[in-house]
Design a protein around this motif. Sequence first.
Motif, PDB file in Angstrom:
ATOM      1  N   THR A 193      -2.936   4.876  12.425  1.00  0.00           N
ATOM      2  CA  THR A 193      -2.725   4.267  11.113  1.00  0.00           C
ATOM      3  C   THR A 193      -1.512   3.358  11.134  1.00  0.00           C
ATOM      4  O   THR A 193      -1.529   2.255  10.571  1.00  0.00           O
ATOM      5  CB  THR A 193      -2.555   5.360  10.039  1.00  0.00           C
TER       6      THR A 193
ATOM      7  N   THR B 280       0.831  -1.188   0.000  1.00  0.00           N
ATOM      8  CA  THR B 280       0.000   0.000   0.000  1.00  0.00           C
ATOM      9  C   THR B 280       0.869   1.243   0.000  1.00  0.00           C
ATOM     10  O   THR B 280       2.045   1.205   0.363  1.00  0.00           O
ATOM     11  CB  THR B 280      -0.916   0.032   1.231  1.00  0.00           C
TER      12      THR B 280
ATOM     13  N   THR C 193       0.525   3.694   2.030  1.00  0.00           N
ATOM     14  CA  THR C 193       0.858   3.994   3.428  1.00  0.00           C
ATOM     15  C   THR C 193       2.077   3.214   3.873  1.00  0.00           C
ATOM     16  O   THR C 193       2.993   3.761   4.503  1.00  0.00           O
ATOM     17  CB  THR C 193      -0.330   3.660   4.350  1.00  0.00           C
ATOM     18  N   GLU C 194       2.131   1.930   3.547  1.00  0.00           N
ATOM     19  CA  GLU C 194       3.282   1.123   3.959  1.00  0.00           C
ATOM     20  C   GLU C 194       4.551   1.552   3.249  1.00  0.00           C
ATOM     21  O   GLU C 194       5.642   1.475   3.813  1.00  0.00           O
ATOM     22  CB  GLU C 194       2.975  -0.362   3.739  1.00  0.00           C
TER      23      GLU C 194
ATOM     24  N   ILE D 227       1.387  10.311   8.679  1.00  0.00           N
ATOM     25  CA  ILE D 227       0.205   9.551   9.072  1.00  0.00           C
ATOM     26  C   ILE D 227       0.037   9.719  10.573  1.00  0.00           C
ATOM     27  O   ILE D 227       0.920  10.256  11.256  1.00  0.00           O
ATOM     28  CB  ILE D 227       0.345   8.044   8.737  1.00  0.00           C
TER      29      ILE D 227
END
Length: 199
Positions: free
Chosen positions: A44, A7, A9-10, A40
Motif C-alpha cells: 500500500t 486520502t 491512507t496518505e 498499512i
Amino acid sequence: MVQRRNTRTEGAIKEAFITLTNAKGFDAMTVSDLAREAHINRGTFYTHYTDKFDLRQQLLANAMSDLTQIMLSPGSAPLHQQTSGPEGQLIPYMALLGGLRYIKNDFAFFDAISHSGNDMQLYNRTKDITTELLLIEAEKVGKKPGRDDIPSVYAREMLAASLTAVIWLWLKRGCEESPETIATIIDRGRTLAPADLLS
C-alpha cells in the motif's frame, strides 16, 4: 507540478512520518517502519510513494504548494484587520499572517521536516516563496528591489532573508508565540531602523 492526493491512507503515512522522524530520525526509518506505524502493508505504501525519500519530497512539495497559495493569494481580510502594510511596505499583513497560521496549524509536520529547524531545505524553500511574494508586490506598486548603490540581487536577498529568518527562528522555538504576535513583530520591525531594534 506535484499531483495532490488527500486520502486517509496518505494522512496516516504522513502522521507515521512525523512520529518516526521524531522518534528515530529520517535516516534510520525504513519503509517497513512507516507501514507498521501507519497500519498499512508495504504494498500500500508503494502505491503512493516509491520510497521514503519520495515521501519526504512529496510531503514538502505539498506543504510548499499550500504555503505559496496562501501567501500569494491571501484572500479577503476581515474589515477590522490590516490588509497591507504602510506605504512602502511590500508584504501584505494578511498574506504573512495566513502563512504563519498555516505553519502553526501543522507545526508537528514542519518541525519534523525541518529536523527542529536544523534542515535548511525548508528554510530555502520558504525564502523562495518570500522572494516571489516580494517581487509580485513590488510590481504592483511599480517598484523593484534595489537602488543605485545596492544591486537588486542583494536587495532581494536582504528583504527575503530577514523575513525568513524571523519565521525560521519562530519555528525553531516551537512556534511558542501566536501567528498574530509574529506577524505584528515582523510588521513593526519593517518600520524601524536597525539601530532602533537595539535596546
